[in-house]
Write a protein that holds these residues in place. Structure first.
Motif, short mmCIF file in Angstrom:
data_model
loop_
_atom_site.label_atom_id
_atom_site.label_comp_id
_atom_site.label_asym_id
_atom_site.label_seq_id
_atom_site.Cartn_x
_atom_site.Cartn_y
_atom_site.Cartn_z
N LYS A 122 57.02 37.51 42.50
CA LYS A 122 56.76 38.67 41.26
C LYS A 122 55.14 36.62 41.37
N LEU A 123 55.61 35.75 41.83
CA LEU A 123 54.75 34.31 41.95
C LEU A 123 53.21 35.08 42.51
N LYS A 124 53.80 35.53 44.03
CA LYS A 124 52.47 35.93 44.27
C LYS A 124 51.32 37.45 43.56
N SER A 125 52.84 38.18 42.86
CA SER A 125 51.81 39.82 42.52
C SER A 125 50.81 39.26 41.45
N GLN A 126 51.17 37.93 40.33
CA GLN A 126 50.95 36.78 39.31
C GLN A 126 49.38 36.70 39.70
N ALA A 127 50.06 35.40 41.51
CA ALA A 127 48.37 35.27 41.70
C ALA A 127 47.52 36.45 42.26
N GLU A 128 48.00 36.55 42.45
CA GLU A 128 47.44 38.36 42.89
C GLU A 128 45.93 38.75 42.34
N GLU A 129 47.12 38.80 40.36
CA GLU A 129 46.36 39.77 39.36
C GLU A 129 45.58 38.38 39.28
N LEU A 130 45.71 37.57 38.91
CA LEU A 130 44.94 36.14 38.55
C LEU A 130 43.18 35.82 39.43
N LEU A 131 44.16 36.41 40.97
CA LEU A 131 42.83 36.58 41.93
C LEU A 131 41.62 37.13 41.05
N ILE A 132 42.24 38.10 41.09
CA ILE A 132 41.34 40.06 40.90
C ILE A 132 40.07 39.47 39.45
N GLN A 133 41.34 39.00 38.64
CA GLN A 133 40.85 38.31 37.34
C GLN A 133 39.67 38.08 37.46
N THR A 134 40.02 36.67 37.80
CA THR A 134 38.77 35.75 38.44
C THR A 134 37.52 35.85 38.63
N ASP A 135 37.75 36.78 40.00
CA ASP A 135 36.56 37.72 40.50
C ASP A 135 35.59 38.29 39.43
N SER A 136 36.22 39.70 38.90
CA SER A 136 35.93 39.63 37.75
C SER A 136 35.26 39.07 36.38
N LEU A 137 35.80 37.69 36.32
CA LEU A 137 35.20 36.93 35.08
C LEU A 137 33.66 36.82 36.63
N LYS A 138 33.61 36.50 36.91
CA LYS A 138 32.53 35.86 37.92
C LYS A 138 31.15 37.04 37.76
#
Length: 289
Positions: free
Chosen positions: A77-93
């Motif tokens: 669950k933490l890994k999936s959340q981390a991947e989702e946050l990474l994608i969102q961070t890239d989109s925000l950039k």
């Protein structure tokens, strides 16, 4: 030498000396279970048990959710959340980079601090609408039938049909006398149009309002982004009727001509036209008379 051999024989004798492990009934002293053991057998059994226990523990940690309770291991669950946050961070950039470019363009429009480039009307029109008269393409029979079908369908279409970028035209925001012309040498990247008092200011084309606020130098300012990387700016307005983010149509009222800001010399509209971050003489495309 013989002493060492004797010690080895004594050790081997101890390891191979047989013992009996007996389990008795405490009340009747009846023998239940008995085992013949040697020290060597005990050592081998304990060693094998330890190896098996280590292997089972490793498999249990590696392939079961129990490892999530061990410090240092992360859950799925933490890994999936981390991947989702990474994608969102890239989109925000990406969004931040686009916004920074847009803000840089708006800053240029507001301040006029840039290197000037002389645009030729014919060259710009050539880029927007290239002359391809020398190219002749004969449509096939299937293409002609498809065109006829699409035209018949669009004839009764209630929605607006798409237009090519070359069909884009600019609408005069106001009609009046030009008191100050476009002059890149003096960094006056606009035309000042004098009109009657409380004259409505209209959008020069379809677009989105990207800036609508007050500045000390130019008063009430509204900036609209159009297709083909065009930006129009309307300054010194008395009031604004649109807000940032609003969609406007060509000819729609967006403000009232005014005399606001420190750099104004009377009621007029200060109108600017920009393409790809560079100013263009509006009189090349708009008739203000």
């Amino acid at each position: 030498m013989s002493r060492k051999k004797g010690e080895k024989k004594a050790i081997a004798k101890k390891l191979l000396h047989k013992y009996r492990l007996v389990i008795l009934n405490e009340d009747t002293f009846e023998e239940r279970i008995s085992f013949k053991l040697t020290r060597l057998n005990v050592f081998i059994l304990v060693g094998i048990s330890a190896v098996v226990l280590i292997i089972l523990t490793t498999l249990l940690i590696a392939f079961t959710p129990i490892r999530e309770y061990i410090p240092g291991y992360s859950s799925k669950k933490l890994k999936s959340q981390a991947e989702e946050l990474l994608i969102q961070t890239d989109s925000l950039k990406t969004v931040i980079a686009i916004n920074e470019q847009q803000y840089a363009s708006i800053r240029k429009v507001l301040t006029g601090d840039l290197k000037t480039i002389e645009f030729d009307k014919d060259s710009i029109e050539g880029v927007i609408d290239p002359d391809n008269d020398d190219i002749t393409i004969q449509p096939s029979k299937e293409d002609s039938l498809l065109r006829a079908t699409v035209e018949a369908q669009d004839k009764y279409n209630l929605f607006e049909t798409a237009t090519r970028p070359a069909d884009f035209a600019l609408f005069p925001p106001v009609k009046g006398h030009i008191s100050a012309t476009y002059d890149s040498a003096s960094k006056h990247y606009a035309v000042d149009v004098v009109t009657e008092k409380d004259e409505p200011v209209k959008a020069a084309g379809d677009g989105t309002v990207i800036f609508a606020s007050w500045t000390a130098d130019t008063g009430h300012v509204i900036i609209i982004e159009h297709q083909n990387n065009l930006i129009t700016a309307y300054k010194h307005n008395a009031s604004l009727s649109k807000e940032q983010g609003d969609l406007v149509k060509a000819g729609e009222v967006i403000a009232i001509v005014g005399n606001t800001g420190e750099l104004t010399t009377g009621p007029h509209l200060h109108f600017e036209l920009w393409n790809n971050g560079y100013p263009i003489n509006p009189t090349n495309y708009i008739d203000f008379k």
